[in-house]
Design an enzyme around this catalytic site. Structure first.
Site, PDB file in Angstrom:
ATOM      1  N   TRP A 319       2.473   4.935  -0.497  1.00 23.63           N
ATOM      2  CA  TRP A 319       1.040   4.820  -0.830  1.00 23.63           C
ATOM      3  C   TRP A 319       0.251   4.350   0.379  1.00 23.63           C
ATOM      4  O   TRP A 319      -0.971   4.489   0.419  1.00 23.63           O
ATOM      5  CB  TRP A 319       0.822   3.885  -2.025  1.00 23.63           C
ATOM      6  CG  TRP A 319       1.053   2.413  -1.768  1.00 23.63           C
ATOM      7  CD1 TRP A 319       2.139   1.845  -1.178  1.00 23.63           C
ATOM      8  CD2 TRP A 319       0.171   1.325  -2.088  1.00 23.63           C
ATOM      9  NE1 TRP A 319       2.006   0.472  -1.121  1.00 23.63           N
ATOM     10  CE2 TRP A 319       0.800   0.121  -1.680  1.00 23.63           C
ATOM     11  CE3 TRP A 319      -1.082   1.235  -2.687  1.00 23.63           C
ATOM     12  CZ2 TRP A 319       0.219  -1.141  -1.842  1.00 23.63           C
ATOM     13  CZ3 TRP A 319      -1.650  -0.023  -2.852  1.00 23.63           C
ATOM     14  CH2 TRP A 319      -1.006  -1.187  -2.439  1.00 23.63           C
ATOM     15  N   ASP A 320       0.948   3.841   1.383  1.00 29.22           N
ATOM     16  CA  ASP A 320       0.309   3.436   2.629  1.00 29.22           C
ATOM     17  C   ASP A 320      -0.620   4.543   3.140  1.00 29.22           C
ATOM     18  O   ASP A 320      -1.685   4.284   3.683  1.00 29.22           O
ATOM     19  CB  ASP A 320       1.365   3.163   3.717  1.00 29.22           C
ATOM     20  CG  ASP A 320       2.431   2.164   3.303  1.00 29.22           C
ATOM     21  OD1 ASP A 320       2.755   2.126   2.109  1.00 29.22           O
ATOM     22  OD2 ASP A 320       2.951   1.437   4.158  1.00 29.22           O
ATOM     23  N   GLU A 461       5.687  -6.501  -4.992  1.00 35.02           N
ATOM     24  CA  GLU A 461       7.008  -6.017  -5.404  1.00 35.02           C
ATOM     25  C   GLU A 461       7.962  -7.130  -5.833  1.00 35.02           C
ATOM     26  O   GLU A 461       9.068  -6.848  -6.290  1.00 35.02           O
ATOM     27  CB  GLU A 461       7.641  -5.221  -4.252  1.00 35.02           C
ATOM     28  CG  GLU A 461       6.921  -3.912  -3.976  1.00 35.02           C
ATOM     29  CD  GLU A 461       7.567  -3.106  -2.856  1.00 35.02           C
ATOM     30  OE1 GLU A 461       8.306  -3.680  -2.035  1.00 35.02           O
ATOM     31  OE2 GLU A 461       7.301  -1.886  -2.803  1.00 35.02           O
ATOM     32  N   LYS A 572       4.055 -11.286  -3.165  1.00 34.27           N
ATOM     33  CA  LYS A 572       4.381 -10.746  -1.844  1.00 34.27           C
ATOM     34  C   LYS A 572       3.133 -10.320  -1.081  1.00 34.27           C
ATOM     35  O   LYS A 572       3.002 -10.548   0.110  1.00 34.27           O
ATOM     36  CB  LYS A 572       5.307  -9.542  -2.016  1.00 34.27           C
ATOM     37  CG  LYS A 572       5.711  -8.870  -0.715  1.00 34.27           C
ATOM     38  CD  LYS A 572       6.639  -7.690  -0.954  1.00 34.27           C
ATOM     39  CE  LYS A 572       7.026  -7.029   0.360  1.00 34.27           C
ATOM     40  NZ  LYS A 572       7.804  -5.800   0.160  1.00 34.27           N
ATOM     41  N   GLN A 573       2.226  -9.656  -1.776  1.00 34.89           N
ATOM     42  CA  GLN A 573       1.089  -9.039  -1.082  1.00 34.89           C
ATOM     43  C   GLN A 573      -0.095  -8.905  -2.021  1.00 34.89           C
ATOM     44  O   GLN A 573       0.047  -9.098  -3.234  1.00 34.89           O
ATOM     45  CB  GLN A 573       1.500  -7.666  -0.555  1.00 34.89           C
ATOM     46  CG  GLN A 573       1.823  -6.643  -1.631  1.00 34.89           C
ATOM     47  CD  GLN A 573       2.656  -5.492  -1.114  1.00 34.89           C
ATOM     48  OE1 GLN A 573       3.885  -5.580  -1.069  1.00 34.89           O
ATOM     49  NE2 GLN A 573       2.005  -4.409  -0.730  1.00 34.89           N
TER      50      GLN A 573
HETATM   51  C1  BGC Z   1       5.505  -2.923   0.587  1.00 34.55           C
HETATM   52  C2  BGC Z   1       4.947  -1.653   0.021  1.00 34.55           C
HETATM   53  C3  BGC Z   1       4.789  -0.645   1.134  1.00 34.55           C
HETATM   54  C4  BGC Z   1       6.102  -0.451   1.883  1.00 34.55           C
HETATM   55  C5  BGC Z   1       5.966   0.468   3.070  1.00 34.55           C
HETATM   56  C6  BGC Z   1       6.802  -2.634   1.311  1.00 34.55           C
HETATM   57  O1  BGC Z   1       7.284  -3.787   1.902  1.00 34.55           O
HETATM   58  O2  BGC Z   1       5.715  -3.867  -0.431  1.00 34.55           O
HETATM   59  O3  BGC Z   1       3.705  -1.884  -0.593  1.00 34.55           O
HETATM   60  O4  BGC Z   1       4.353   0.564   0.640  1.00 34.55           O
HETATM   61  O5  BGC Z   1       6.562  -1.695   2.334  1.00 34.55           O
HETATM   62  O6  BGC Z   1       5.059  -0.024   3.988  1.00 34.55           O
END
Ligand code: BGC
Length: 719
Positions: A319-320, A461, A572-573
Site C-alpha cells: 500500500w506504500d 500491524e 507500531k505506526q
Molecule cells: C509496515 C507496512 C508497510 C511495509 C512495507 C511494514 O513494516 O507495517 O505498513 O506497508 O512495512 O513498507
C-alpha cells in the site's frame, strides 16, 4: 553547504548493507547498490532488476539480482587492492544527477571512479574508473561480469553462458520461470596494454596488464547493458548492442544525456527549501530516492517497498505505493502516478483470485504484490529470535484495507488530474470490484442493523485479528462512496457505465453499496478520541519505554501472538492518524488535535510509514515544532541510513521510498498546505520557523503551477 551531495569519509565493512542503500543509483529499470567496483558479495553489491521475480526452492520469492557487470579488481605487483587495505576512502552521491563517485587511497595507488545508471537509457550502466600509481610496478585490472551475486533467498540465476571478445557477455536463466537475463560489458581505455580474457564459474573477465610508473594514471571506461527476455527476445544481443553503442557515443555524451534527463525530473518536481541546509539536503535526498526508482520505462509498473535497493520485502508492491509514493508523482509527474495505478488495474485478476481463495467475491489485492498481482506475502512472515521458528503472521489474510487504499488512489488520480482515461481503462472496474469485496467481507448480524468488519489488521500491524479497525472501516466507506460516485463521473456516458455494470453482473451489488455505506459501525469515541479498534481502550495503557523494557532481544518482533505490544495500547505506526491525514476533510481540527495528542505518545514509529502521517496532521493543528522534528526524521532516513534493519530474524534494510514520498507530502501538503478539492487548487501555508521559503512546481488538472511559500504567505502562479 552543497545541499545536493551525500558524502562519507572512511569505509566500514559492518555498515556495507546500509551504505549500499544510501548510495543507491537507479533509473527504475534497475538499482545499483553503492559499493565499490571490487566489492565481493560479502559487501552486498547488487544490480536489482525491477519486476523480475524468482523463487528458489521453498524460500521466499524475491526480485532477481543481475550479474555484476561493473566489476573491476585492480592488483599491483600481484597484490589485490581490496577495501580491507584501503587507507582512505570517500564516497559521494550527487543527488541532482544520480552520480556515485568514490576515491580510495591504498599504499601504492589511488582509485577514483564515477558511475551512473542512465536515466536517459534504462538498460545502460557506465563507469569511469581511474587509477593513479604512487609507485612503479605491474598493474592488472580484472574487469568484467562477475557472477558472485548477493541474494537473500537465492540463488536465482543458472545455466550461465559467457562470451568473450570485444564485448563480454553473460547470459543466464532464472530458476523458476526461465527468464533469460543478460549483461554485457565493453571498455574503452586511454592507454595501450596487454589484454587476456578468461571465463570461469566466477564470471567472464578481461585482464589488462601494464607496467606503470609512479605518478601515472590509467583511465578505464566501462559501458554495460542489461536486458531480460521480458524486454526482448534476444537479451544477450540487446545488451551487447547497448554497451557498444554507448561506447561509440562516449562516456561524456552518455553522461550528458543522463544528467539532462535528471535536470528534466528536477524541473518538474524539485521542492527548493530555504532556511535550513540539512533539511534542504534531506528533501533532495528523499526526492532523489523516490524519483530514481520510478518506472519511467514502463506504463504499468509500480515501485517496491524498498525501491530497487535490493531484495528486502520480496521486492513486492505494498500500500506504500498508493498512499505514500503516489502523491508526489500525481502532483509532479502524473504519468508515473498513472503507471503505478495501471499496475493495479492490470493485476485485478490476481486480486479476484485472492478474494476467491478466501471465499469472497470482488478484489482482494495482494498485501505484497509481485508480477501479475501474485501474492508474495507468506503466512509466516517473521522468524522468532528465540525459537528461530517462523511466526504465523496475518498480514496476507487480514490486512484488507489494501483494496480500499488502491480505490482511494484511483479516485485521487481522477480528482487531481481530471483525467478519466484511467477509470475508463479498468480503474472504474477495479474500484467496483474492491467495493464488491467489502460487500462480501462484511459481517452482518441477525439482531442488529450495524455491520462489522471483524478479524482484520489495520496499518498498525502489532494488533492482529481485531474487529472494526477505524481506519479500515472508514476507508471501506470511502471505497463504497467512490464506487457510487462513478455514476456521476460518467454521467455523460451513462450507456457505457450501465454496460460496465451489466458486464460485471453488478446490478444487485450496486443496490447494496449505499446500504453498506450507512451501516458500517462507527468507531467508539472517548473524550473525542476515536478507538483504533473494538476493545483497544481496554488494553494495558503503558508507555513506550515500558514495552521496550520488556524486550529480551533488541531484534524481537513486537507484534503477533507473543509480541510485547499486542496486549498494550502501544502501536507500531500511524493508524487513526493515518486516516485523518488521508481524509482530512472528514475530520475537524479538534478531532485531529485530540487524536494526535492521544496516539502520538503511544506510537513506536516502528515503521518508516508512520512519522510523516503524524507530521502532516501536526501541521494542520499547528504543532509545528513536532511537525518539524517528524519531518526531519522522515526526510533524513536515507541520508543517515536509519530505519529498522530487522523484523525478528528477517533483514528488512534498504531505502525507504515511503518516507521519501512522506517527506514530499509533509513539505507540499503539510507545510504549504497544498490541496486540490472540487477541481480547485489551493494552499494553506504553515511553515515551521526553521524554513524561510519553499518553492515548487505542481501539476493539477493538466496545468502547471509554481507554489511559493514564505512566512508572509504564499502564491500559486500558473505557468
Ligand atoms: C509496515 C507496512 C508497510 C511495509 C512495507 C511494514 O513494516 O507495517 O505498513 O506497508 O512495512 O513498507
Amino acid at each position: 553547504m552543497n545541499t545536493w551531495l551525500l558524502q562519507q569519509e572512511g569505509f566500514n565493512k559492518t555498515n556495507a548493507a546500509v551504505d549500499g542503500s544510501r548510495f543507491l543509483c537507479s533509473n527504475g529499470y534497475l538499482g545499483l547498490r553503492g559499493m565499490p567496483e571490487e566489492a565481493a558479495s560479502g559487501l552486498f553489491p547488487a544490480i536489482t532488476l525491477a519486476g523480475v521475480y524468482d523463487q528458489f526452492a521453498d524460500r521466499w520469492r524475491e526480485p532477481v539480482n543481475a550479474p555484476n557487470c561493473l566489476y573491476i579488481q585492480a592488483s599491483l605487483d600481484g597484490r589485490s587492492l581490496s577495501m580491507e587495505e584501503a587507507q582512505g576512502h570517500c564516497a559521494k552521491l550527487d543527488y541532482r544527477h544520480g552520480i556515485y563517485s568514490r576515491e580510495t587511497r591504498f599504499g601504492q595507488a589511488c582509485i577514483s571512479s564515477r558511475r551512473f545508471v542512465s536515466m536517459a537509457s534504462p538498460h545502460l550502466l557506465a563507469d569511469e574508473y581511474r587509477i593513479t600509481f604512487l609507485k612503479a610496478g605491474v598493474v592488472t585490472l580484472k574487469a568484467g561480469i562477475s557472477t558472485d551475486i548477493w541474494d537473500i533467498n537465492g540463488p536465482h540465476l543458472f545455466n550461465f553462458q559467457h562470451r568473450t571478445g570485444d564485448v563480454l557477455v553473460t547470459a543466464c536463466l532464472t530458476g523458476q520461470k526461465k527468464i533469460a537475463v543478460a549483461a554485457a560489458q565493453c571498455v574503452q581505455t586511454d592507454f595501450d596494454a596487454e589484454e587476456s580474457q578468461s571465463e570461469d564459474a566466477a564470471g567472464v573477465f578481461r585482464t589488462i596488464k601494464k607496467t606503470v610508473q609512479a605518478g601515472e594514471t590509467l583511465t578505464l571506461r566501462v559501458f554495460s547493458g542489461v536486458y531480460t527476455s521480458l524486454d526482448t527476445s534476444d537479451p544477450a544481443q540487446a545488451a551487447l548492442v547497448c554497451s557498444q553503442q554507448a561506447r561509440a557515443a562516449g562516456f561524456s555524451a552518455c553522461l550528458q544525456a543522463h544528467t539532462g534527463a535528471w535536470e528534466e525530473i528536477w524541473t518538474r518536481s524539485e521542492i527548493a527549501l530555504e532556511g535550513d541546509d540539512d533539511a534542504a539536503l534531506a528533501l533532495h535526498a528523499s526526492q532523489y530516492h523516490l524519483n530514481c526508482v520510478a518506472p519511467r520505462h514502463a506504463r504499468n509498473m509500480s515501485i517496491p517497498a524498498r525501491g530497487l535497493s535490493g531484495q528486502t520485502y520480496k521486492g513486492a508492491i505494498f500500500w506504500d505505493s498508493e498512499v505514500f509514493f503516489f502523491p508526489m508523482f500525481v502532483y509532479t509527474q502524473p504519468e508515473i502516478a498513472k503507471s503505478l495505478l495501471h499496475y493495479r488495474v492490470e493485476t485485478l485478476q490476481g486480486a479476484l483470485k485472492k478474494a476467491a481463495e478466501y471465499g469472497f467475491r470482488g478484489a482482494f489485492y495482494a498485501w505484497e504484490s509481485q508480477e501479475g498481482g501474485e501474492e508474495g506475502c507468506t503466512n509466516f512472515n517473521v522468524v522468532d529470535v528465540f525459537t528461530h521458528r517462523p511466526v504465523r503472521t496475518y498480514f496476507r489474510d487480514k490486512q484488507i484495507h489494501i483494496s480500499a487504499d488502491i480505490a482511494y488512489a484511483l479516485r485521487n488520480y481522477y480528482d487531481i488530474t481530471g483525467d478519466r482515461t484511467l477509470l475508463k481503462d479498468g480503474g472504474a472496474k477495479a474500484i467496483l470490484e474492491c467495493a464488491r469485496f467489502y460487500l462480501s467481507r462484511a459481517n452482518a448480524h441477525l439482531d442488529s442493523d450495524m455491520v462489522d468488519f471483524a478479524d482484520v489488521i489495520g496499518p498498525d500491524e502489532y494488533h492482529e485479528r481485531i474487529t472494526n479497525n477505524a481506519f479500515t472501516n472508514q476507508m471501506i466507506r470511502h471505497t463504497l462512496e467512490s464506487a457510487l460516485l462513478l455514476k456521476e463521473i460518467f454521467a455523460d456516458q451513462q450507456a457505457w457505465f450501465a454496460e460496465l455494470l451489466q458486464e460485471m453482473d453488478y446490478e444487485q451489488d450496486w443496490a447494496l453499496l449505499s446500504d453498506l455505506y450507512c451501516r458500517i459501525r462507527p468507531p467508539r469515541e472517548r473524550d473525542g478520541v476515536m478507538e483504533q479498534f473494538d476493545g483497544y481502550f481496554d488494553l494495558e495503557d503503558c508507555t513506550l519505554s515500558d514495552v521496550r523494557g520488556r524486550l529480551c532481544d533488541p531484534r524481537e518482533y513486537w507484534g503477533g501472538d507473543h509480541g510485547v505490544a499486542g496486549t498494550t495500547q502501544i502501536i507500531k505506526q500511524a493508524d487513526v492518524i493515518a486516516l485523518m491525514a488521508m481524509l482530512p476533510e472528514r475530520f475537524t481540527d479538534e478531532q485531529v488535535a485530540a487524536n494526535w495528542a492521544y496516539y502520538e505518545p503511544r506510537t513506536e514509529h516502528g515503521s518508516s510509514l508512520s512519522a510523516c502521517m503524524y507530521a502532516l496532521t501536526a501541521c494542520r493543528i499547528g504543532r509545528l515544532e513536532e511537525a518539524w522534528t517528524l519531518f526531519m526524521k522522515t526526510a533524513r532516513i536515507d541520508v543517515l541510513g536509519g530505519g529498522k534493519q530487522w523484523a525478528g530474524e528477517i533483514y528488512i534494510g534498504g531505502t525507504h521510498p515511503a518516507s521519501n514520498g512522506g517527506a514530499w507530502m509533509i513539505a507540499a501538503l503539510g507545510f504549504a498546505g497544498l490541496q486540490m478539492r472540487g477541481g480547485k487548487l489551493s494552499i494553506h501555508p504553515r511553515l515551521p520557523r526553521q524554513i524561510t521559503r519553499l518553492s515548487f512546481p505542481v501539476t493539477a488538472a493538466g496545468k502547471n503551477y509554481r507554489i511559493e511559500v514564505t512566512h508572509a504567505g504564499g502564491t500559486i502562479t500558473g505557468l
